[in-house]
Design an enzyme around this catalytic site. Structure first.
Site, short mmCIF file in Angstrom:
data_model
loop_
_atom_site.label_atom_id
_atom_site.label_comp_id
_atom_site.label_asym_id
_atom_site.label_seq_id
_atom_site.Cartn_x
_atom_site.Cartn_y
_atom_site.Cartn_z
CG HIS A 22 -1.81 1.19 1.32
ND1 HIS A 22 -3.08 1.20 0.81
CD2 HIS A 22 -1.60 2.43 1.85
CE1 HIS A 22 -3.62 2.38 1.02
NE2 HIS A 22 -2.76 3.15 1.65
CD GLU A 23 1.61 3.65 3.65
OE1 GLU A 23 1.92 4.70 3.06
OE2 GLU A 23 0.55 3.50 4.28
CG HIS A 26 0.42 6.23 -0.74
ND1 HIS A 26 -0.65 6.74 -1.43
CD2 HIS A 26 -0.10 5.61 0.36
CE1 HIS A 26 -1.77 6.43 -0.79
NE2 HIS A 26 -1.46 5.73 0.29
#
Length: 453
Positions: A22-23, A26
């Site tokens: 997920h990170e 980003h």
């Protein structure tokens, strides 16, 4: 203790993997959008390990493994040197900011597809979708022992787990459902399961049982455990006997014995119980006795109890070739995404109990340990569902979550200017309250589902 340590380990592994992807979504899009990333953290709190990369980003693993974050250069959080202003997140165009924020949930959705693909290629062992016993609604629909459920509605069901996953949402919606089956005689036909007749409140985890469906692999074998002293079977039957017939009535499972003995007792007289003992077939003569319990109706009995038996070997597998697995993984991700949104809707409308919709870390840890114990494919299927849930929940329009930031940027696109700092601060407080409440509900559900029940 072993189960506890295993659950903790698999919780850390699962959350660590999902949060990292997920990170990384980003981080990857931010770097390619010209934003300087200061820190990439898996977990919160005190760093257990850290390293500074050549691009200046500090990568770290922190002590509390319940999340993570990517910290970017931003004038709203700290002063930025004039020569680095163009690298600040807040100075990027609204479309770049949207892309950076949306990249986290999108990474989880892509990971979900990849995990389902890997699961299909490896092959998930399971049980065949064969009916062992039909009662209540299932019996009224005409289902019988030996029927193979080929599809529920339009969803094919190659395994019993697929049958469960297809029936549960229909049961929660009280929607009558058409089953495509192949009978024990090989005939293809359909049956309509009248799920609209289910009780008002049911636990979705037991929806299939509430419909009266018992799979073949859960039927207890007709294996004698204890023979009670001074009963009809005492001195005749023995522990370990496998009963194959009662007074001429065939027995395939333990549940067949009770009705057969009841009919035999009503007819009266002695009869034969056929058993398999140490590989030898025997016909043993006895007669059932009438039992009058203190608080119930009288019944006929032999005086035996069932032996505990482990589940049989799995006899089915959910598997595709590498090429066919990709469209199957995409279709499964889309289907499970729709079901997740539907489940959220049911929770808000009160059609499903909230303790069965929001899982806390204890529930996730126990599930991860259990699925990992069943093999790689089962663990991958759980990771895929967790990744999908993380991606979709992060898109909810709640301040603090990615979806809340996307809502701000959509408002900015419409009004032509950023949302005011005051409005964003107020939104953050509201979002924090909602997240704290959601976490409280998750921990409450953990207590109810794992300690009270």
């Amino acid at each position: 203790m072993t189960e506890l340590l295993g659950s903790i380990w698999w919780l850390i592994v699962s959350l660590g993997l999902l949060v990292t992807f997920h990170e990384f979504g980003h981080y990857w899009v931010a770097r390619r959008s010209g934003v300087r990333v200061l820190k990439f953290s898996v977990g919160f709190g005190k760093p257990l390990w850290s390293r500074r990369a050549r691009n200046g980003t500090v990568f770290q693993v922190a002590a509390i493994p319940l999340g993570g974050y990517v910290k970017m250069l931003d004038e709203r959080e700290a002063p930025v040197p004039p020569e680095q202003v163009d690298l600040a997140f807040n100075r990027q165009s609204v479309w770049k900011r949207i892309a950076i924020v949306a990249a986290g949930p999108i990474a989880n959705l892509l990971l979900c597809v990849a995990l389902f693909w890997a699961m299909f290629v490896i092959g998930r062992p399971d049980y065949a979708p064969v009916v062992g016993q039909a009662e209540g609604i299932a019996a009224e629909a005409g289902l019988q022992r030996g029927d193979t459920i080929l599809a529920v509605g339009e969803r094919e069901t190659p395994t019993w787990s697929e049958v469960q996953l297809a029936i549960i949402p229909a049961a929660l919606d009280r929607a009558d459902t058409r089953l495509h089956i192949r009978t024990a005689d090989g005939e293809a036909t359909t049956r309509t399961l009248a799920l609209s007749n289910l009780p008002a409140q049911i636990d979705e985890r037991r929806a299939v049982n509430a419909a009266g469906l018992v799979p073949r692999h859960l039927l207890a074998p007709a294996l004698v455990g204890r023979v009670a002293p001074d009963t009809a079977a005492w001195g005749v039957l023995a522990e370990g006997d496998i009963i194959t017939a009662v007074d001429g009535r065939p027995v395939q499972a333990w549940t067949d014995i009770g009705p057969a003995v009841e009919a035999w007792g009503e007819e009266g007289g002695t009869g034969m119980v056929e058993v398999l003992r140490d590989g030898e077939r025997l016909a043993l003569e006895l007669a059932p006795t009438r039992i009058q319990p203190d608080d119930g109706e009288p019944y006929w009995a032999l005086g035996i109890t069932s032996a505990r038996a482990s589940l049989p070997e799995m006899d089915a597998e959910l598997r595709y070739g590498p090429a066919a697995a990709l469209p199957a993984a995409l279709a499964e991700t889309a289907h499970q995404g729709r079901e997740l949104f539907a489940m959220i809707g049911r929770a808000f409308t009160g059609r499903v109990e909230v303790e069965n919709t929001v899982a806390g870390p204890v529930t996730i840890a126990r599930a991860a340990n259990a699925y990992a114990g069943q093999g790689a494919a089962w663990y991958l299927s759980l990771l895929a569902m967790l990744s999908l849930s993380l991606g979709i929940l992060n898109l909810l329009p709640i301040p603090i979550l990615d979806g809340g930031h996307l809502l701000y940027y959509l408002i900015e696109l419409v009004k032509g200017s950023p949302v005011s700092e005051r409005a964003m601060a107020a939104g953050q407080y509201v979002g924090l309250a909602l997240i704290v409440g959601l976490m409280g509900l998750a921990f409450y559900n953990d207590i109810i589902n794992n300690l009270v029940r």
